[in-house]
Structure formats: C-alpha cells, structure tokens
Design an enzyme around this catalytic site. Structure first.
Site, PDB file in Angstrom:
ATOM      1  N   GLU A  50       0.819  -1.219   0.000  1.00 17.21           N
ATOM      2  CA  GLU A  50       0.000   0.000   0.000  1.00 17.21           C
ATOM      3  C   GLU A  50       0.850   1.264   0.000  1.00 17.21           C
ATOM      4  O   GLU A  50       0.442   2.282  -0.547  1.00 17.21           O
ATOM      5  CB  GLU A  50      -0.947   0.009   1.207  1.00 17.21           C
ATOM      6  CG  GLU A  50      -2.080  -1.004   1.108  1.00 17.21           C
ATOM      7  CD  GLU A  50      -1.718  -2.373   1.651  1.00 17.21           C
ATOM      8  OE1 GLU A  50      -2.574  -3.285   1.631  1.00 17.21           O
ATOM      9  OE2 GLU A  50      -0.557  -2.542   2.111  1.00 17.21           O
ATOM     10  N   PHE A 112     -11.144  -7.962  13.516  1.00 18.62           N
ATOM     11  CA  PHE A 112     -10.053  -8.380  12.625  1.00 18.62           C
ATOM     12  C   PHE A 112      -9.728  -7.265  11.626  1.00 18.62           C
ATOM     13  O   PHE A 112     -10.622  -6.711  11.004  1.00 18.62           O
ATOM     14  CB  PHE A 112     -10.460  -9.655  11.876  1.00 18.62           C
ATOM     15  CG  PHE A 112      -9.405 -10.122  10.900  1.00 18.62           C
ATOM     16  CD1 PHE A 112      -8.164 -10.558  11.341  1.00 18.62           C
ATOM     17  CD2 PHE A 112      -9.657 -10.100   9.528  1.00 18.62           C
ATOM     18  CE1 PHE A 112      -7.190 -10.964  10.447  1.00 18.62           C
ATOM     19  CE2 PHE A 112      -8.681 -10.501   8.620  1.00 18.62           C
ATOM     20  CZ  PHE A 112      -7.448 -10.944   9.077  1.00 18.62           C
ATOM     21  N   GLN A 113      -8.460  -6.953  11.512  1.00 17.41           N
ATOM     22  CA  GLN A 113      -7.957  -5.895  10.621  1.00 17.41           C
ATOM     23  C   GLN A 113      -8.627  -4.543  10.899  1.00 17.41           C
ATOM     24  O   GLN A 113      -8.912  -3.774   9.984  1.00 17.41           O
ATOM     25  CB  GLN A 113      -8.117  -6.280   9.144  1.00 17.41           C
ATOM     26  CG  GLN A 113      -7.123  -7.368   8.731  1.00 17.41           C
ATOM     27  CD  GLN A 113      -7.061  -7.598   7.232  1.00 17.41           C
ATOM     28  OE1 GLN A 113      -8.040  -7.357   6.511  1.00 17.41           O
ATOM     29  NE2 GLN A 113      -5.932  -8.080   6.752  1.00 17.41           N
ATOM     30  N   LYS A 162     -17.524  -1.623   5.918  1.00 16.07           N
ATOM     31  CA  LYS A 162     -17.952  -2.650   4.955  1.00 16.07           C
ATOM     32  C   LYS A 162     -19.470  -2.701   4.809  1.00 16.07           C
ATOM     33  O   LYS A 162     -19.990  -2.878   3.695  1.00 16.07           O
ATOM     34  CB  LYS A 162     -17.411  -4.016   5.404  1.00 16.07           C
ATOM     35  CG  LYS A 162     -17.557  -5.109   4.362  1.00 16.07           C
ATOM     36  CD  LYS A 162     -16.803  -6.372   4.766  1.00 16.07           C
ATOM     37  CE  LYS A 162     -16.840  -7.411   3.652  1.00 16.07           C
ATOM     38  NZ  LYS A 162     -16.048  -8.623   4.000  1.00 16.07           N
ATOM     39  N   MET A 474      23.949   9.363   2.481  1.00 20.04           N
ATOM     40  CA  MET A 474      23.868  10.626   3.214  1.00 20.04           C
ATOM     41  C   MET A 474      24.161  10.403   4.694  1.00 20.04           C
ATOM     42  O   MET A 474      24.826  11.221   5.351  1.00 20.04           O
ATOM     43  CB  MET A 474      22.497  11.277   3.016  1.00 20.04           C
ATOM     44  CG  MET A 474      22.432  12.713   3.497  1.00 20.04           C
ATOM     45  SD  MET A 474      23.545  13.824   2.602  1.00 20.04           S
ATOM     46  CE  MET A 474      22.501  14.347   1.239  1.00 20.04           C
TER      47      MET A 474
END
Length: 566
Positions: A50, A112-113, A162, A474
């Site tokens: 993502e 969940f999630q 959802k 760097m």
C-alpha cells in the site's frame, strides 16, 4: 436507476470525478468495492504494497496536476498508507485515499484488521472522513476531490465501513460542493500588491525566492515574465525546480543545505526576498536567526498558516501564486527594468568562483555526478526525473537541467526513502508518452523494490538509474563529517543483492556499469529498451560526498564548497 450498493456508488462517484487511474490493493473490508471496480471506466493498478500505491498516486498527481487515487483495505492496508499521506501533506500533493473499514457494529471492538484510520491519519491528511451512510458516499467523494485539489493541495482520506459499502440505496448526483468553513483566498489584496511593488522598486539586491507553490498554481509563465520585467535573480527550492527554466539567465538554481553557493549567498546578502509559494523550510534557511539578515521580506502563499511561521514578513500576501504573479506583472506595467548591474556583477563573480565541481578520473572510481551528467545529456529533453532521498537526490537536483514544471518529482518535506520507484510508476501511468527516469540509491531502492513487479506486470516501462555505493550515503556522509567516521549501521554491502539479476527476476531488464568506459553504453541501452522496465546499476564511489554543504542548523554564511573547507 434503482437501488445500488454503496460500493457501486463509490465507483460511480470516482467516475463522476473523471478518475482515469486508481492504485491499490484489495482486502476484506474494501472487497465490496473491488467487485464493481472490475467493470469500472478507469484503470486500476495493483500495487505490491500500500505504501507503493500511495506513492504511485503521488507520482501521478505530480506529473499530471490531477488528483491521484489510492485504495486500501482496513487495518494494515490503511496504516501502510500513512507514509505517502504524510509525504503528500508535506509536499502539497493532491491525492484521495479510499480505505475500507470493519462494519460499523464492530468498530471499536478490536475486530479483525481494525485500526482507527481517521484518528491515525488526522495529522497526516488535509482532512479525512468517516462515512456512516451509503447515501453520503458520492457527496463525500466530491468534497474530498475538491479539498485535495483547491487552496493548498493535499491528501484527503475517505474511510468507509464494509456494511456501508454493502448497503443498497439510490444514486444521486453529487451537488456542487459548498463548504462554508473552507474558502481559500485566491485573489491577492490589491493594497498588498502595491506595497510589494513599492519595495521591489526601491531594492538594490532583490531576490525572487520561489518554490513548489508556483508549480501547483501553474504560475511558471507569470514567474518568467515577472523575472524578466524586474531583472531579479530567481532562486528555486528543491520543490520548485522547473518552475523557471534552468536556461533562463535570471536563474541561480537551488539554495540551502546542498544548494549552489551563489544561490545561498545571494539570499544571505539580499536586501529584499520576494518569497512566493515557499515556506522558509529549515533545509533552505539553516539557522533561521542568521538567515538573510539584511533582507526585508514579501511572503506570498495560498496557505495563511505559512506566512509568519518562520519569518515575519514586511508584506504578507495570501493568494494563489499564479494570480499574485500576474497581479504583480500588471502593477509593474511599463516601469523600466531595473539595472541592478552591481548586484548581478557580484552574483556572477560568486558563480565563477564557486561552480559545482567534481573530478572523474578515467581509471578511478565512478562518480555519481558524472553518471547523472551523462544521463542528462542523452535523455529526452522533456524526460520526467523522479528521485529517491539522499545524496543521489541532491546530485540529480544539482546536475540535471529542468526547462518546465512537473518534470522533477521527489520527496522533499518528509524525505521518504523508497519514493522513487513507485512514484515513477505513477508518473509514467499519467504521462505514458514521456520518458520517465527514476534516479535512486541502493538504500532507497531496497525499500520499495517489489513495485518493479507491478511495473513489469502492468507494462509500465519506467527506467531506473540505480546508484550503488553499498551504503546509506547521506548517513555515511554525516557520520564521516560529524561522528568521527564511526559508520554505525550505514553499510549495505556491495554484492547483496545482485541488482541486474534481481531486476531480471521481476520481469525487468538489468544492466550494470562499474567503470567509466561502460557508462555511456549502459545509458544508451537503458534508454533504448522500451518494452519493459529497466534497471541500470552504476557501482559508484562510496566515499563521494555532496557539496556544497551547510551543516544542519548552521548559518548559511558558512558554506562548505568541498572537502578542502572541512
């Protein structure tokens, strides 16, 4: 039209906003939206992470000027978007993120999630929404696009449970967006323009200090016209590279920590800074108390919160950068162009005494500056260059020449390693007919390398110039200069991985140059391959450092031009 699901409304709402491409990854909570997405009138690019999807949306937005779209599921899908959202907020990039959420009855139950997405992303977005009714989806999406693309652009997130995606309601066209609490000032106040012009007319050592705000506002033509009228030197920040052509005689380049000596010093000695679309970032100013001590300041910006944040201006102007520059041009009118001969003579002397320099020996280690210079000379004139973060970013900004805006894409404010590969993919999707070259370091590359699979699978033929110095360059430079060469956790190893093999395994072409006499052939081969992505590894001198340099928090009066100044 009868009853349709919230998910169908979401896809239709995106079509209504004329979305051409979305970048994302499906998962449980967002799955209802991925069913109608299969028949959508726009392209979906399946990222491999993502964070990659978010940076792709950013690259797309940077290159096209349109709103980028990223889609993710709840929980880890949303938290993986936090970095690109924060990146977009810092660099004023217009993106809209759509995230799924657990069903409303489960919210707050550690489902969940589940993650508190709006809470987590509140400080990383311009605004975010939690949608509780399917009827609100289309209007919320319209508002999100409006917020992302107007005023100071930025990221907006829409979080949809959802059950809201599954609910069935009738479609209604979104109404024109009217948000009483959000009315950005775009037209500058005429009195402020008059005050600004008066200061410019009386200045002996003026400097136009411009940044990414010019590019976001489409103000490049007005900037060139105003620079010509006033004969002012123009200094562009890292985010403003390309706002004015590097071939314009008024252009001095980039100032600050790794800026050009003449640009940094001109600001220090100026009696007037005309700051437009910039935020006096610490990488530009160094120690703010020692910055431009002789200068009066005109500060023009679309975001009133930036004006006076670091430096109190004599003339504050709130408005759109293009409209401000056009108003200044109009107010200047037929006023004769100032001579400023003494000022320009001084500046030209600085440029002659302190040019960018590097030494490439024929049989010595490969210098990254040499590779970038050769690549610049052979690439298309209108190539889009996307960089990661670190030494290679600074060298690309210093040695490339930009003639137009939206051809230099990088992570400035947040300094996000791993930005280049996914952002280049997004830029190439948005501008498929243009050459898109990612300039990356081995440290950055290893963070989002999996998105090359996306590029190969989706037939997005980006070109990656990979600078392998076997280190976080760097970090290593700072450790060399400020930590007694104690190279703690900055060594990446030269042989791991084998980059050309890694590229080939992911469906890309893989090339390598280790010597000076191999560079041109590798670059030419890389630029010729157009049927798949290509990674060209350049094994470069790990001890090379970026100069000029102003140590962090130091005064811009003390510029280190090379190792001899240490």
């Amino acid at each position: 039209m009868g009853m349709i699901t919230g998910a169908e409304i979401l896809i239709k709402a995106l079509e209504y906003q004329e979305v051409e491409t979305a970048f994302g990854i499906p998962g449980g909570a967002i799955l209802p939206a991925y069913d109608p997405l299969i028949d959508a009138g726009f392209r979906h690019v399946l990222a491999r992470h993502e964070q990659g999807a978010g940076h792709m949306a950013e690259g797309y937005a940077w290159a096209t000027g349109k709103v980028g779209v990223a889609i993710a599921t709840s929980g880890p899908g949303a938290t993986n978007l936090v970095t690109p959202l924060a990146d977009a907020l810092m660099d004023s990039v217009p993106i809209v993120a759509i995230t799924g959420q657990v069903p409303t009855h489960a919210v707050g139950n550690d489902a969940f999630q589940e993650a508190h997405t709006t809470g987590i992303t509140m400080p990383a977005t311009k605004h975010n929404y939690f949608v509780t009714h399917a009827e609100e989806i289309a209007q919320t999406v319209a508002e999100a696009f409006h917020l992302a693309s107007t005023g100071r652009p930025g990221p907006v997130l829409v979080d949809i449970p959802k059950d809201v995606l599954n609910a069935r309601v009738p479609w209604r066209d979104p109404e024109p967006v009217a948000m009483p609490g959000y009315r950005p000032t775009t037209s500058p106040h005429p009195r402020r323009i008059r005050e600004a012009i008066r200061l410019i007319e009386s200045a002996e050592r003026p400097v136009l200090y411009v940044g990414g705000g010019i590019i976001k506002a489409g103000g490049s033509e007005a900037l060139a016209a105003f620079a010509r009228m006033t004969n002012m030197p123009v200094i562009t920040t890292l985010m403003g590279r390309g706002a004015i052509s590097d071939h314009n005689p008024n252009t001095l380049g980039m100032p600050g920590m790794h800026g050009l000596y003449a640009a940094t010093t001109a600001m220090q000695k100026a009696d007037l800074l005309v700051a437009i679309g910039v935020r006096f970032d610490d990488r530009v100013t160094g120690d703010p108390d020692a910055f431009a001590p002789f200068a009066k300041v005109i500060h023009a910006d679309i975001d009133p919160a930036e004006i006076g944040k670091v430096r109190a201006p004599e003339v504050p102007i709130v408005g759109d950068a293009r409209l401000i520059l056009e108003a200044m041009c109009e107010r200047w009118g037929d006023t004769p162009t100032p001579e400023l001969e003494k000022w320009w003579t001084t500046i030209r002397t600085w440029q002659e005494r302190h040019p960018l320099r590097f030494e490439q020996q024929a049989d010595g280690p490969l210098k990254p500056q040499h590779v970038i210079s050769r690549l610049r000379d052979r690439a298309d004139d209108d190539a889009i260059v996307v960089s990661g973060v670190g030494q290679h970013q600074m060298w690309a900004s210093q040695y490339w020449r930009f003639d137009q805006p939206r051809h230099w894409i990088n992570s400035g404010g947040l300094g996000t390693m791993g930005f280049a590969v996914p952002a280049a993919i997004g830029a190439k999707v948005g501008m498929p007919d243009q050459q898109v070259i990612a300039v990356d370091g081995d440290g950055c590359f290893q963070m989002t390398v999996q998105e090359l699979i996306t590029a190969a699978y989706e037939r997005i033929p980006i070109k990656v110039a990979l600078f392998n110095n076997a280190a976080h360059g760097m970090v290593r430079q700072w450790q060399r200069l400020f930590y007694n060469e104690r190279f703690s956790a900055s060594d990446l190893g030269q042989q791991l991985p084998d980059y050309p093999k890694l590229a080939e395994s992911m469906g890309c072409a893989g090339l390598r140059a280790t010597r000076v006499d191999e560079v041109d052939h590798v670059i030419e081969t890389m630029l010729e391959i157009d049927d798949r992505p290509v990674v060209a590894e350049f094994v470069v001198d790990r001890d090379e450092m970026v100069f000029p340099m102003v140590p962090a928090g130091g005064s811009n009066d003390i510029v280190l031009n090379g190792p001899e100044d240490l």
